[in-house]
Design an enzyme around this catalytic site. Structure first.
Site, mmCIF file in Angstrom:
data_model
loop_
_atom_site.group_PDB
_atom_site.id
_atom_site.type_symbol
_atom_site.label_atom_id
_atom_site.label_comp_id
_atom_site.label_asym_id
_atom_site.label_seq_id
_atom_site.Cartn_x
_atom_site.Cartn_y
_atom_site.Cartn_z
ATOM 1 N N THR A 146 0.847 -1.199 0.000
ATOM 2 C CA THR A 146 0.000 0.000 0.000
ATOM 3 C C THR A 146 0.877 1.243 0.000
ATOM 4 O O THR A 146 1.774 1.379 0.843
ATOM 5 C CB THR A 146 -0.940 -0.013 1.234
ATOM 6 O OG1 THR A 146 -1.763 -1.176 1.140
ATOM 7 C CG2 THR A 146 -1.815 1.219 1.290
ATOM 8 N N HIS B 244 -8.006 4.254 -1.128
ATOM 9 C CA HIS B 244 -8.114 3.787 0.254
ATOM 10 C C HIS B 244 -9.545 3.959 0.761
ATOM 11 O O HIS B 244 -9.784 4.241 1.937
ATOM 12 C CB HIS B 244 -7.136 4.559 1.153
ATOM 13 C CG HIS B 244 -6.481 3.731 2.223
ATOM 14 N ND1 HIS B 244 -5.194 3.293 2.140
ATOM 15 C CD2 HIS B 244 -6.941 3.268 3.417
ATOM 16 C CE1 HIS B 244 -4.881 2.611 3.240
ATOM 17 N NE2 HIS B 244 -5.939 2.574 4.028
HETATM 18 C C1 LIG Z 1 -12.063 -0.064 8.361
HETATM 19 C C2 LIG Z 1 -11.104 -0.047 7.200
HETATM 20 C C3 LIG Z 1 -9.773 -0.392 7.423
HETATM 21 C C4 LIG Z 1 -8.859 -0.383 6.350
HETATM 22 N N1 LIG Z 1 -7.561 -0.795 6.585
HETATM 23 C C5 LIG Z 1 -6.700 -0.874 5.537
HETATM 24 C C6 LIG Z 1 -5.382 -1.380 5.732
HETATM 25 O O1 LIG Z 1 -5.010 -1.790 6.823
HETATM 26 N N2 LIG Z 1 -4.555 -1.404 4.643
HETATM 27 C C7 LIG Z 1 -4.947 -0.981 3.401
HETATM 28 O O2 LIG Z 1 -4.163 -1.037 2.451
HETATM 29 N N3 LIG Z 1 -6.202 -0.511 3.199
HETATM 30 C C8 LIG Z 1 -7.082 -0.458 4.223
HETATM 31 N N4 LIG Z 1 -8.360 -0.014 3.998
HETATM 32 C C9 LIG Z 1 -8.783 0.346 2.620
HETATM 33 C C10 LIG Z 1 -9.349 -0.869 1.887
HETATM 34 O O3 LIG Z 1 -8.328 -1.802 1.604
HETATM 35 C C11 LIG Z 1 -9.986 -0.493 0.548
HETATM 36 O O4 LIG Z 1 -9.070 0.253 -0.221
HETATM 37 C C12 LIG Z 1 -11.290 0.299 0.683
HETATM 38 O O5 LIG Z 1 -12.046 -0.150 1.798
HETATM 39 C C13 LIG Z 1 -12.112 0.122 -0.590
HETATM 40 O O6 LIG Z 1 -13.264 0.907 -0.562
HETATM 41 P P1 LIG Z 1 -14.709 0.334 -0.116
HETATM 42 O O7 LIG Z 1 -14.672 0.225 1.373
HETATM 43 O O8 LIG Z 1 -15.640 1.384 -0.609
HETATM 44 O O9 LIG Z 1 -14.922 -1.015 -0.782
HETATM 45 C C14 LIG Z 1 -9.292 -0.008 5.045
HETATM 46 C C15 LIG Z 1 -10.635 0.327 4.845
HETATM 47 C C16 LIG Z 1 -11.527 0.306 5.900
HETATM 48 C C17 LIG Z 1 -12.976 0.650 5.619
#
Ligand SMILES: Cc1cc2nc3c(=O)[nH]c(=O)nc-3n(C[C@H](O)[C@H](O)[C@H](O)COP(=O)(O)O)c2cc1C
Length: 387
Positions: free
Chosen positions: A161, A283
């Site tokens: 990431t 993200h």
């Molecule tokens: C609660 C939460 C925690 C997340 N933690 C991470 C993480 O630890 N690493 C990362 O690369 N992306 C993280 N993300 C981003 C997700 O990987 C992803 O890019 C995003 O949720 C996609 O959008 P969507 O929720 O609309 O499907 C997180 C998203 C959420 C909602």
């Protein structure tokens, strides 16, 4: 509290409603919210409305094949699970439940570096292909250690990431007093008291920790669970460049996927340094606000890189038609984050399974309705230009 199969919930929005009723409001806001004014968060979903599908008829859609391949892995349908940290704050089974549900749904789960079960525990829970998400930490030895451990634990793809050079400005969390892990304070106690089922689960299970780095605290500062996030935050390195990721490509010696790409030139750079795929992502609107929706960024990236590198898209996918629009504009597959976390919060593993089932049923039905028997048949000819 007993997990529910959510049989009455027929789409992701209805599962979200149950999650909202089950989680204390600071946790639901942490899950659902984004950065600053949340423009990008809204835009991620609104971007799909700028395109309409243009179906073909009378093309014999009696047999629909939703399978596809990503980096050589066959998956049963073109949606995978994006990495999300600390899932045990939503449900005590956390990442274990998600990994099981993803395997049963025939798709790949990417475990977050910030997971609350360790990469070894989750790696052992199913034999299904899994990916591991990592950052290029300030401590390169820790980065190297994670790669070695992930390989030994059976993860086949490494997701790096790159959109977190510094922590984001999440104002909902500041207002609600949300911390990782959640703390029941005098000011938040009334919000938590409204969700006794969640409180019971939380208090009767071991407190969630950042399981992959817990040993670092034991080795070093001697602090408890609360100091783990501080340790991890101190590991975000704003000086990381393409050269560092190229170093990781060499260290990993397997397919490396770069997550958090929005600019076509960065997609080209990713290919140039040896990445096999990029995840077009902001993200989930949780980092820089005011960037375009993920879908908005896709066509230019697809035009720039052609078939040189595989394109995965995440952000705002809530419907089967959203998946079809992303495929039509050049994505090989999509990822979801919040939709499966709504399922986890609402009903544990059964809830994640329900979220995946409703979305997969939509993809299958929508493929038939648009006149595509296979994922490869979902091409640009099936989509109408931006409106
Ligand atoms: C609660 C939460 C925690 C997340 N933690 C991470 C993480 O630890 N690493 C990362 O690369 N992306 C993280 N993300 C981003 C997700 O990987 C992803 O890019 C995003 O949720 C996609 O959008 P969507 O929720 O609309 O499907 C997180 C998203 C959420 C909602």
């Amino acid at each position: 509290m007993r997990d529910r199969p959510l049989t009455r919930q027929g789409n992701i929005w209805e599962i979200r409603d149950v999650a909202r009723r089950r989680l204390p409001s600071p946790l639901f806001d942490f899950l659902d919210g984004g950065a600053e004014d949340e423009w990008t968060l809204r835009r991620n979903i609104a971007a799909y409305d700028r395109w309409s599908l243009l179906p073909r008829t009378l093309s014999d859609v009696a047999t629909i094949d939703t399978t596809t391949t990503v980096l050589g892995h066959k998956i049963d349908w073109p949606v995978m699970l994006a990495p999300t940290g600390m899932s045990r704050i939503f449900h005590p089974d956390g990442e274990m439940a998600i990994a099981r549900a993803a395997a049963k749904a025939g798709t790949i789960y990417t475990l977050s570096t910030m997971s609350s079960f360790s990469m070894e525990e989750v790696g052992a829970v199913t034999a299904a292909p899994k990916w591991f998400q990592v950052y290029c930490f300030r401590d390169r030895e820790l980065t190297r250690e994670f790669l070695t451990r992930a390989k030994a634990a059976g993860y086949t793809g490494l997701v790096v990431t790159v959109d977190v050079p510094v922590p984001a400005n999440r104002e909902r969390d500041r207002r609600s007093g949300m911390t990782i892990p959640p703390k029941l304070t005098l000011s938040s106690v009334t919000k938590f008291a409204q969700r006794p089922g969640w409180v019971f689960d939380y208090l009767t299970n071991p407190p969630p920790i950042l399981a992959n780095v817990a040993h670092k605290i034991a080795e070093g500062s001697g602090g408890g669970a609360v100091s783990l996030p501080h340790y991890v935050n101190s590991q975000f390195d704003p000086s990381v460049t393409w050269r560092d990721i190229e170093w990781m490509v060499g260290q990993w010696n397997g397919p490396l996927i770069i997550k958090g790409i929005l600019h076509p030139d960065d997609a080209r750079n990713a290919h140039a340094i040896g990445a096999k795929a990029v995840i077009i992502s902001n993200h989930g609107g949780r980092q820089l606000d005011a960037v375009s929706g993920s879908l908005d960024a896709l066509p230019r990236i697809a035009d720039a890189v052609g078939t040189d590198i595989e394109l995965v898209l995440d952000g705002g996918i809530r419907r089967g038609t959203h998946v079809l629009k992303a495929l039509a504009l050049g994505a090989k597959a999509c990822m979801i984050g919040r939709p499966y976390l709504y399922g986890l919060s609402a009903g544990g593993e059964a809830g994640v399974r329900r979220a995946l089932t409703v979305l997969r049923d939509e993809v299958r039905r929508d493929m038939a309705l648009v006149g595509a028997c296979t994922v490869d048949e979902v091409t640009r000819s099936l989509i109408n230009g931006a409106v």
